[in-house]
Design a protein around this motif. Structure first.
Motif, mmCIF file in Angstrom:
data_model
loop_
_atom_site.group_PDB
_atom_site.id
_atom_site.type_symbol
_atom_site.label_atom_id
_atom_site.label_comp_id
_atom_site.label_asym_id
_atom_site.label_seq_id
_atom_site.Cartn_x
_atom_site.Cartn_y
_atom_site.Cartn_z
ATOM 1 N N GLU A 134 0.816 -1.190 0.004
ATOM 2 C CA GLU A 134 -0.040 0.064 -0.178
ATOM 3 C C GLU A 134 0.801 1.360 -0.055
ATOM 4 N N ALA A 135 2.045 1.436 0.822
ATOM 5 C CA ALA A 135 2.844 2.375 0.497
ATOM 6 C C ALA A 135 3.420 2.606 -0.726
ATOM 7 N N GLN A 137 2.023 1.685 -3.447
ATOM 8 C CA GLN A 137 0.877 1.999 -4.290
ATOM 9 C C GLN A 137 0.865 3.548 -4.331
ATOM 10 N N LYS A 138 1.135 4.245 -3.187
ATOM 11 C CA LYS A 138 1.176 5.568 -3.076
ATOM 12 C C LYS A 138 2.437 6.249 -3.834
ATOM 13 N N ALA A 139 3.455 5.809 -3.062
ATOM 14 C CA ALA A 139 4.728 6.216 -3.681
ATOM 15 C C ALA A 139 4.952 6.078 -4.930
ATOM 16 N N GLN A 141 2.840 5.949 -7.366
ATOM 17 C CA GLN A 141 1.466 6.461 -8.045
ATOM 18 C C GLN A 141 0.940 5.633 -9.075
ATOM 19 N N THR A 190 -10.602 -1.694 -0.322
ATOM 20 C CA THR A 190 -10.558 -0.457 0.368
ATOM 21 C C THR A 190 -11.875 0.009 0.959
ATOM 22 N N TYR A 241 -3.700 -2.461 -10.221
ATOM 23 C CA TYR A 241 -3.902 -1.115 -10.085
ATOM 24 C C TYR A 241 -3.900 -0.464 -11.751
#
Length: 328
Positions: A134-135, A137-139, A141, A190, A241
């Motif tokens: 999950e980290a 996924q954000k980092a 993008q 989510t 994703y």
């Protein structure tokens, strides 16, 4: 810090693994119980556990025990959970935590009434790798989660007398391996999913041998689940994703995954240690008992149990010790 004392209820293979790998500086396996003192003594001697009990009631009556780890066959989990909670013990139960949502609702209500912690021993909810995915996924993008594909196939002989295919022992793929696949999906979604469609193939004994499930949630994150109890398949989950996908092999206890980017390049995501999987969940449970963190996994367990119950209701598959209304 006060040491938390654990008692083991049910002394099969999984109980042996629990006793072998348990390693907590502020907790200990204090005792183990069987319906036979001889069996309990043999188990405690083998694993260096100080106390043996010739009945579950005797163990539950011991005021020194704080937590009961339930490792009985899953059709006996509910009985053990309720007895343990009524005895004032926190409960950490093997999966599937109960047979259906009706039982789980009753167990949750009693735990709340007694102000005790109830949780399922599901490693997936505690492996550091999933936080790292999950980290990333954000980092990186990667964008929104679009879909999950998850499979679990285990080859078991079609023997109606063993626990895998015996209805009287709660056999079948859903409660034995499906709980892992659905827990993986729920951990990464989510929002809670709903069962959209399902189909199944029963074994000659009447339990579910093979099934597929299609799920969706409010964020249009779609899930396909494939299960088989008479054919080997990879324990593989794929998280799709917008800008890449992550493949997690051996997802019940993973410490690495593969990120595939749109141009085909791959990278490895690593976190945690698969060999320490059991201790991650035990540590988190103890932290919850001590009031240091919320019991955040019980909601995930409840969502998974709802799906498993809904699927069996659609199939019309009721165990001989259940009532049809238990699946409502």
């Amino acid at each position: 810090m006060t040491t938390l004392n654990w008692g083991i209820m049910g002394l099969g293979n999984i109980a042996g693994s629990f006793a072998t790998y348990f390693d907590q500086p502020d907790g200990q396996v204090y005792g183990a119980a069987s319906r036979s003192l001889e069996k309990a003594t043999a188990f405690t001697t083998k694993y260096g556990i100080p106390h043996a009990y010739g009945s579950y009631a005797e163990m539950l009556a011991d005021p020194a025990i704080d937590i009961i780890y339930i490792a009985t066959p899953h059709n006996f989990h509910f009985e053990g959970i309720m007895a343990s909670l009524n005895a004032g013990k926190h409960v950490f139960s093997e999966k599937a935590i109960t047979m259906n949502r009706h039982e789980l609702a009753a167990a949750k209500a009693l735990a709340a009434e007694k102000n005790l912690v109830l949780a399922e021993a599901m490693t997936i909810y505690h492996m550091p790798l999933f936080d790292e995915i999950e980290a990333q996924q954000k980092a990186r993008q990667l964008g929104a989660l679009k879909s999950i594909q998850v499979a679990f196939g285990s080859y078991k002989e079609l023997d109606p007398t063993n626990r895998f295919f015996n209805p009287a022992l709660a056999g079948g793929a859903m409660l034995d391996i499906g709980v892992y696949a659905l827990a993986f999906a729920r951990r990464m979604l989510t929002a809670k999913p709903e069962l959209i469609a399902t189909q199944w193939v029963p074994a000659e004994s009447g339990v579910d041998q093979q099934s597929t499930l299609l799920l969706n949630n409010a964020h249009d994150e779609m899930v396909t689940v494939t299960l088989n109890l008479h054919a080997k398949m990879p324990k593989q989950g794929v998280l799709v994703y917008e800008n890449g996908y992550v493949t997690v092999n051996d997802y019940p206890r993973p410490d690495q995954a593969t990120l595939t980017l749109p141009d085909g390049q791959t990278e490895t995501i690593q976190a945690g240690d698969a060999t320490n999987a059991m201790n991650y969940e035990v540590h988190d449970f103890q932290e919850t008992v001590r009031g240091h963190q919320p019991n955040h996994t019980l909601e995930l367990t409840s969502d998974v149990m709802d799906i498993m119950t809904d699927a069996r209701a659609q199939w019309g598959f009721v165990y001989p010790f259940e009532k049809p209304e238990d699946l409502k």
